[in-house]
Design a protein around this motif. Sequence first.
Motif, PDB file in Angstrom:
ATOM      1  N   GLN A  21     -22.008  10.213  -4.515  1.00 30.58           N
ATOM      2  CA  GLN A  21     -22.443   9.560  -5.746  1.00 30.58           C
ATOM      3  C   GLN A  21     -23.966   9.570  -5.847  1.00 30.58           C
ATOM      4  O   GLN A  21     -24.547   9.903  -6.887  1.00 30.58           O
ATOM      5  N   THR A  22     -24.624   9.184  -4.745  1.00 27.41           N
ATOM      6  CA  THR A  22     -26.086   9.151  -4.748  1.00 27.41           C
ATOM      7  C   THR A  22     -26.657  10.545  -4.960  1.00 27.41           C
ATOM      8  O   THR A  22     -27.603  10.737  -5.733  1.00 27.41           O
TER       9      THR A  22
ATOM     10  N   GLU B 188     -24.325  11.467   8.320  1.00 26.79           N
ATOM     11  CA  GLU B 188     -24.240  10.040   8.013  1.00 26.79           C
ATOM     12  C   GLU B 188     -22.823   9.494   8.079  1.00 26.79           C
ATOM     13  O   GLU B 188     -22.608   8.378   8.519  1.00 26.79           O
TER      14      GLU B 188
ATOM     15  N   VAL C 192     -19.490   7.549  -1.496  1.00 25.23           N
ATOM     16  CA  VAL C 192     -20.724   6.808  -1.780  1.00 25.23           C
ATOM     17  C   VAL C 192     -21.936   7.724  -1.683  1.00 25.23           C
ATOM     18  O   VAL C 192     -22.822   7.712  -2.539  1.00 25.23           O
ATOM     19  N   HIS C 193     -21.965   8.558  -0.643  1.00 28.99           N
ATOM     20  CA  HIS C 193     -23.107   9.474  -0.501  1.00 28.99           C
ATOM     21  C   HIS C 193     -23.112  10.563  -1.558  1.00 28.99           C
ATOM     22  O   HIS C 193     -24.168  10.967  -2.040  1.00 28.99           O
TER      23      HIS C 193
ATOM     24  N   ASN D 131      -6.719  -0.537 -11.917  1.00 25.47           N
ATOM     25  CA  ASN D 131      -7.600  -1.136 -10.921  1.00 25.47           C
ATOM     26  C   ASN D 131      -9.026  -1.212 -11.432  1.00 25.47           C
ATOM     27  O   ASN D 131      -9.866  -0.394 -11.126  1.00 25.47           O
TER      28      ASN D 131
ATOM     29  N   SER E 129       0.821  -1.210   0.000  1.00 21.94           N
ATOM     30  CA  SER E 129       0.000   0.000   0.000  1.00 21.94           C
ATOM     31  C   SER E 129       0.855   1.259   0.000  1.00 21.94           C
ATOM     32  O   SER E 129       0.377   2.332  -0.337  1.00 21.94           O
TER      33      SER E 129
ATOM     34  N   ILE F 100     -17.041   5.647  -8.925  1.00 17.86           N
ATOM     35  CA  ILE F 100     -16.029   5.793  -7.888  1.00 17.86           C
ATOM     36  C   ILE F 100     -14.793   4.981  -8.252  1.00 17.86           C
ATOM     37  O   ILE F 100     -14.891   3.819  -8.614  1.00 17.86           O
ATOM     38  N   LYS F 101     -13.639   5.594  -8.163  1.00 13.22           N
ATOM     39  CA  LYS F 101     -12.388   4.892  -8.426  1.00 13.22           C
ATOM     40  C   LYS F 101     -11.550   4.896  -7.162  1.00 13.22           C
ATOM     41  O   LYS F 101     -10.997   5.910  -6.777  1.00 13.22           O
ATOM     42  N   GLN F 102     -11.473   3.734  -6.523  1.00 16.00           N
ATOM     43  CA  GLN F 102     -10.639   3.636  -5.324  1.00 16.00           C
ATOM     44  C   GLN F 102      -9.206   3.370  -5.746  1.00 16.00           C
ATOM     45  O   GLN F 102      -8.944   2.437  -6.463  1.00 16.00           O
ATOM     46  N   LEU F 103      -8.307   4.195  -5.264  1.00 21.60           N
ATOM     47  CA  LEU F 103      -6.894   3.965  -5.591  1.00 21.60           C
ATOM     48  C   LEU F 103      -6.148   3.570  -4.326  1.00 21.60           C
ATOM     49  O   LEU F 103      -6.500   4.010  -3.244  1.00 21.60           O
TER      50      LEU F 103
ATOM     51  N   GLN G 242     -15.241  -1.749  -7.550  1.00 20.71           N
ATOM     52  CA  GLN G 242     -15.394  -0.397  -7.024  1.00 20.71           C
ATOM     53  C   GLN G 242     -16.758  -0.234  -6.381  1.00 20.71           C
ATOM     54  O   GLN G 242     -17.722  -0.840  -6.820  1.00 20.71           O
ATOM     55  N   PRO G 243     -16.839   0.611  -5.347  1.00 24.20           N
ATOM     56  CA  PRO G 243     -18.165   0.901  -4.824  1.00 24.20           C
ATOM     57  C   PRO G 243     -18.981   1.609  -5.883  1.00 24.20           C
ATOM     58  O   PRO G 243     -18.416   2.320  -6.697  1.00 24.20           O
TER      59      PRO G 243
ATOM     60  N   VAL H 141     -14.078   7.169   1.537  1.00 27.61           N
ATOM     61  CA  VAL H 141     -14.885   6.157   0.854  1.00 27.61           C
ATOM     62  C   VAL H 141     -16.360   6.377   1.147  1.00 27.61           C
ATOM     63  O   VAL H 141     -17.199   6.427   0.242  1.00 27.61           O
ATOM     64  N   ASP H 142     -16.685   6.515   2.434  1.00 22.89           N
ATOM     65  CA  ASP H 142     -18.091   6.717   2.807  1.00 22.89           C
ATOM     66  C   ASP H 142     -18.650   7.988   2.180  1.00 22.89           C
ATOM     67  O   ASP H 142     -19.778   8.002   1.682  1.00 22.89           O
TER      68      ASP H 142
ATOM     69  N   ARG I 223     -18.180   5.682  14.024  1.00 23.31           N
ATOM     70  CA  ARG I 223     -19.120   4.710  14.560  1.00 23.31           C
ATOM     71  C   ARG I 223     -18.678   4.224  15.932  1.00 23.31           C
ATOM     72  O   ARG I 223     -19.465   4.095  16.868  1.00 23.31           O
TER      73      ARG I 223
ATOM     74  N   ARG J  23     -23.972  -0.267   6.322  1.00 27.85           N
ATOM     75  CA  ARG J  23     -23.577   1.024   6.864  1.00 27.85           C
ATOM     76  C   ARG J  23     -24.230   2.206   6.146  1.00 27.85           C
ATOM     77  O   ARG J  23     -24.442   3.254   6.723  1.00 27.85           O
ATOM     78  N   TYR J  24     -24.519   2.052   4.859  1.00 25.78           N
ATOM     79  CA  TYR J  24     -25.085   3.170   4.107  1.00 25.78           C
ATOM     80  C   TYR J  24     -26.607   3.091   4.017  1.00 25.78           C
ATOM     81  O   TYR J  24     -27.225   3.828   3.259  1.00 25.78           O
TER      82      TYR J  24
ATOM     83  N   ASP K  85      -3.390   3.865  -1.601  1.00 27.25           N
ATOM     84  CA  ASP K  85      -2.977   5.145  -1.039  1.00 27.25           C
ATOM     85  C   ASP K  85      -1.786   5.757  -1.758  1.00 27.25           C
ATOM     86  O   ASP K  85      -1.782   6.946  -2.070  1.00 27.25           O
TER      87      ASP K  85
ATOM     88  N   THR L 111     -28.899   4.142  -1.253  1.00 31.43           N
ATOM     89  CA  THR L 111     -28.529   4.473   0.127  1.00 31.43           C
ATOM     90  C   THR L 111     -29.693   5.228   0.752  1.00 31.43           C
ATOM     91  O   THR L 111     -30.333   6.042   0.099  1.00 31.43           O
TER      92      THR L 111
END
Lengths: 339, 535, 284
Positions: B400-401, B330, B397-398, C146, A297, B412-415, C232-233, B393-394, B276, C72-73, B417, C53
Motif C-alpha cells: 500500500q505504501t 521487512e 501494508v507495505h 466488512n 472463520s 486494504i480489504k481484509q476478508l 481495515q489496515p 497482511v504485512d 519474527r 511492527r511496520y 478466510d 511505515t
Amino acid sequence: MTRYLLRRLLSSAITIALMAVLVFFASRVLPGDPAVIRAGNDATPELIARIRAEHGLDRPLYEQFFHYLGGLLHGDLGTSVRTGNPVSADLLTFLPATLELSLLAFVVAVLVGVTVGTVAAAKAGRWPDAAARGFTAVGGSMPSFWLALMAIFVLVYTLGLFPSPVGRLPLGTSAPPRHTGFLTIDALLAGDGALAASALAQLALPALLLGTLSSIALARITRTAMIDALSASHTRAARGLNLRRRHILVQEGFRNALPTILTSMGFVAGHLIAGNIIVEQIFSWPGIGRYLSTAISQSDLDVVQGFVIVVGIGYVLINLVVDLLYVVSDPRIDLRRAG
Amino acid sequence: MRRKHIAPILAAALTGLVALSGCQGGSQGDSGGRSHSFIIGAGEVDGLDPVQTKTMTAQMVVANLYANLIEQKMVPVADGYLDGTEEYVNSIVKSYETSADGKVLTFTLADGLTFADGSPLTADDVVYTMKRTLSDASYVSGSSTVFMHISDAEKQIVAVDPATVRVTLDSPAPALNAFLALSTFGILNAEKGTANAGANGAATEFFVKNATPSGPFTLESWNAGESVKLAKNPKYVHAGDVYPEQLTILNMADEDQRYLALKNGDIDVALDLSPRLVKEASSEPALTVHSMPSNTLYYLGMNAKVAPFDNKLVRQAVAAAVPYELLMQEVLLGQASPAYGVVPHNMATSTAPSETATQYQTDPQRAKQLLAQAGVSNLTVDLSISSADPISVDSAVHIQTALAQAGIKVQIKQLADADFETKSKAQELGFFVANWASWVQDPFFQMRALLLTDRATNRTGFANAEFDKLVLDGIAEGDKARRDELSAQAQRIVVDEASFVGLFTKNLTVVTRSDVDGITLADDQLLRLKYLSRK
Amino acid sequence: MTTATVPVSARRRRLALPRGHGDLGLRIGLLLLAVLVLIGVVGPLLLPDPNATTAGQSLLPPSPEHLFGTDRYGRDLLARTVAAIRLDLVLGIGVAVAAMLLGSLLGALAGYLGGIVDEVVMRLTDALLAFPGFVLALMVVAFTGNSLVFMAIGVTIGSMPHFVRLSRARALSERELDYIPASKLAGSGRGDIIFGHIMPNTIGAPLIQTTVTAGWAILDIAALSFLGVGVQPPTAEWGTMISEGYSEILTGKWWPAFFPGLFMLFAVLAFQLIGDGLSKWKNT
C-alpha cells in the motif's frame, strides 16, 4: 404463582423459537461457501456440487429451514463440515472444558463481587467504598483481551507466578481417564492429586481474569442493593434498638438485597459463557468458545447455529430461573402486576 | 474495627491458588528424559483419510502413518537438514520396472510385508489404494488422473499376483513418481476398507477416523483438538532405520505458545513460527533454526476481468511499483527467496536467469510513466487479503505504501478466510495477495493449478488460450527437451501479461532444540518424522 | 396528589450517600474526557503521520524520538494512539446515541401501546439479548459487508436491547400516571402522547445510560477489531493496535499493545464515571 410460571415458560419458549429463526437466517449469510472450502485445492465443479448435495446445501432455503427445525426438535444440530462429527457430539466433547473454567470463574466472580459490594456498602462514604468504586470503575472499563495480555506478560512471563497459558494441562502431561470431563475431578477420581493440582494451576489465571471481570457488575449492584436495604426504614429501626451492627448487616440488609443480587448473578453466569470466546483463544483453552471462533472463520454453518442455539437456550433458562428466584425471594412483588 | 468472615476466606483462597500455581510454574529445561521421544508443536489433526481435504498437520501425520510404493530420496545438506531430491527410492517395493515405451510399470513388493496389526500387505492393498485415490470419492483425484496419465483406473491398475502390481499408462508420465510418493497414495488396508465401505463405498467415514498403518509409525492415541500420539511401528519394512520410539504432536494454535514451549524445552520441534519468532530463535543458543528454501509462492493477482486491471499497462505499472526486496526484508526478515514468474528458480524448467532475479524491477518512475501511457490518473483500488494469513497482511501494508508513491491509492480489504477462499476461487476479486504451494515440483502442475482457464485454484481469472494449449501439451508430453521449451513459452506469456506477479517464495522454517537432528524438506513440505534423531 | 397514592415501584430510591463522592467521580470523568478530546483534536496536527511505515525502524522501544515506541511496520505509536482517539470516541458516542434513540423509541412504543406490540418487541429483545454481544455484531457484518459503517450498525443493534427495556419500564409506569388520561381527555392522539409526553419523560434515565453505553460500545468495537472485523489496515484504532501488538508481547515488546489499551481504558473509564456521576446527581 403457577400462572406466572406458565406465562414465563411460554415467553421463554417463544424467545427460543425466535432465536432459532434469527440464527438460521443469520448463519446462512455468513461469508464463504463451505462446500468450496471442504472440496480443497484439487476441486472440480462436480466435486463441489456433490459436497453441496451431501450437506443439503443445494436445496431451497425454506426446505433447509424446515430440515433444520425438524432436526432441532430431535436434538440434531447438524454436522460440522470441518470435523465431520455431529455438532451436538462436538459440543459435548468441548463443553466440559468451558464449564470447568466458567464454574471456577463464577465462584471467583461471586466471591469478589459480593465481597467488594458488601464492604463498600458497609463502609459507605469512607475509603474502602472509594477504593471499591475505583475498582469497579476501572474494571468495567477495561477491554478483557488487553487485561489478559498484560496479565500474561506480567504474571507469567515476567514474574513467573502462573504457568504458561498452554491449555488445560502442562505440555506433555496426559489427561486422566474421562468421567466428568472436568480434569480436576477426573484426576482426583483417578487418585492423582498432583495431576489435579496441575489442572487447577492451569485454570487459575484464566478463571481469575474471567471471574474478576465478570464480578464488576455484581459488585456495583450488590453495593447499591445493600445500601438501599440498609437505608430502608425497618433496618434503621432495628439499628435504633442497639443490636450488633454486623447482625443487622448480614441478616437484614443482605436478605433484603438478595433478590437484586440473585438477578445479577444470572447476568454474571450468562456473561461468562459468552465471554469465554476471547479468553479461550488467548489461553489456548479447548472449549466451545474456541470451537465457535474456528467455525466462524471456516464458515462452518451448522456449528455456528448449534452454538448460538445452545448458548441462547442457556441464557433464556438462566434468566427464567433467576426471575423465578427473584419472585420467590421477594414477597413484596405483586405477581398480578408483574410481566 | 469490624471483621468480615468472607474477606479473609477469599484472600486465603486466592493466595492458595497463586501459591499452587507457582509450584507448577517451573518446567524441565532439558529433554534428557526423552531421548527417543519427541514432542512437536503444530496444529490440529482433523481427519486421517489420505484423500480428503485436511489440515497441514493432519497431512503430516498421514504421511508418517502410511508407506508408499516409493519415496523421495533425502540427502543431507550443509545447512544441517535433509533435502528432498528429484530421485525416488524404494519404500515397500523390492523392484520397480518400466517398459521400453514407458507405458507399463511393474512393481514387485518386498517380502513379508505386513500392516501394523500383522495382517499381510499384498498387491490387492496397493490396487485398492490406488483405485481409491483416483476415484470419485477422493478429493485429490483431479490432478492425479491427469498427470499420471491413467484414464481408467479399473482397467489400468492390476494385481498380477499377491506380490506384483502392474500399471499401464496412456502415455509416459514424467510426473508419475512424484505422485506415487505423495501421502495421498499411502497404502491402506483393503480388507478393512471393504469391510467398512460405508455410504459411499469407499470407506471414507472409516478412514477419516481410523488408521491402518503401513508406515513407520502407528496411531497410539488421538485426542480431538489436543494431541496425537504416534508410536514406532515394528512391522514397518524399514523399521530398523527409525530412531523415534514415540512422537507427540500437540495442537498449539498460538504460535507464541509454541515458541515459548520450545524455548523452555517442553517441546522439541516447533512448526509454523512467524518470521519474527524465527529471528528471535536464531539468537538462542539452545535452539536451531532451519530456514529452508521451499516452493511456497506468494503472489499478487490482478484479474483482467475487473477494471482497472483490464488494462495491461495498469497491471504492468503495479508490477513495477511493488517493492520486492523490501517485502523480503521487512515482512519475511530475509527468510525468503525472490520469485521469478510462476515457476520459481528452484523448480525444473524455470526461466529464471539466476537465484536472485525477480521478473519485474521495482521502479516507481516507470510505474508512473506506464500509468500515464494508460491514460489513468488518481487510481484507487481495493487490495483483498485473507485476515488469517499474517504474511499477506504485512505484505499488503507495505505494498500500500509503495504503490502510493506511484500515485495509486490502495484500500486494504481484509476478508475472513472462508470468504477470501470462496470469492477468490470464484474469480471475483480484482486485486489480491494469495499464496500457493504445489504438492509436486512439476512446472506444469504449478501452471495448471494457478493459471489454467477456470481451474478451481485459478484465482486470478487468467484465461489465455495459447497458454492453456502450451500447458496441456506439456502435461501430455514425455520428452524432456520439448517440455522445457513448452514451459519456457508459457512462462513468457505469464510475465508479459503481468496478471500474476510473484512476490517471493517463503522459506519453510522449522525450529528445534539444538540436540534434535533429521529435519526433512520433502517436496510436499511435510516432515518425514522417521528421520528425526538426537545428536 | 400525595405520594401515598403512587405505587412503591415508581418512587425514586434515595441513596444515603454524602454528596462529595458523586461529584468527585463526575469531575474526574469529565476532566479525563476533556483531556482526551483535546489531545485527539490537537495531537494529529503536531505529530507525524500515523500511517507512515518506515523500513528498518520496526519495534523500537519508547524513546525521546518515539515516546510510545514503534510498531511492527515502523509506524510511530504515539501518533497512532492519538489518531485513534478521534475514531474511537466518535464511533462510541455515535453508536450509543443511535442505540439510545432507536431503542428508546421502540421501548416507549412497546410500553405505551402494550398488548401484542409489547409482546413482540419484548420477545425480540430477549432473543437479541440471548446472543453473545459481539457474535451478533459479527453476524450483522457478515450480512452487510466488512466495513466500519456496518460494524457500527452491528454494535448499535447489540446495544439497543438495554434501552428498549429501560424505556419500556419507564413508559409502563408513566402510563399509569394521571397526566396521560388528562391529556387524552384534552384530545391528544396517540402520536402526540408518545412523542409529546411519554418519550420526554422516559428519556431521562436513558440519557445517562447512553454515556455508559458509549464506553461499552468502544469495548465492543475494539473486541471486533481485535478479531479483524470492521476496521481495515492501516486505519489506527485501539482494538486493531492491540491485536497487532499481541504477538510482540512474548518477545518482551509490550509497548505496541500496552498504550492503545491504556488510552481505551481512560476513554471508557471517563464515560463510566460521567454516567455514574450524572445518575447520582440526578438522584440526590
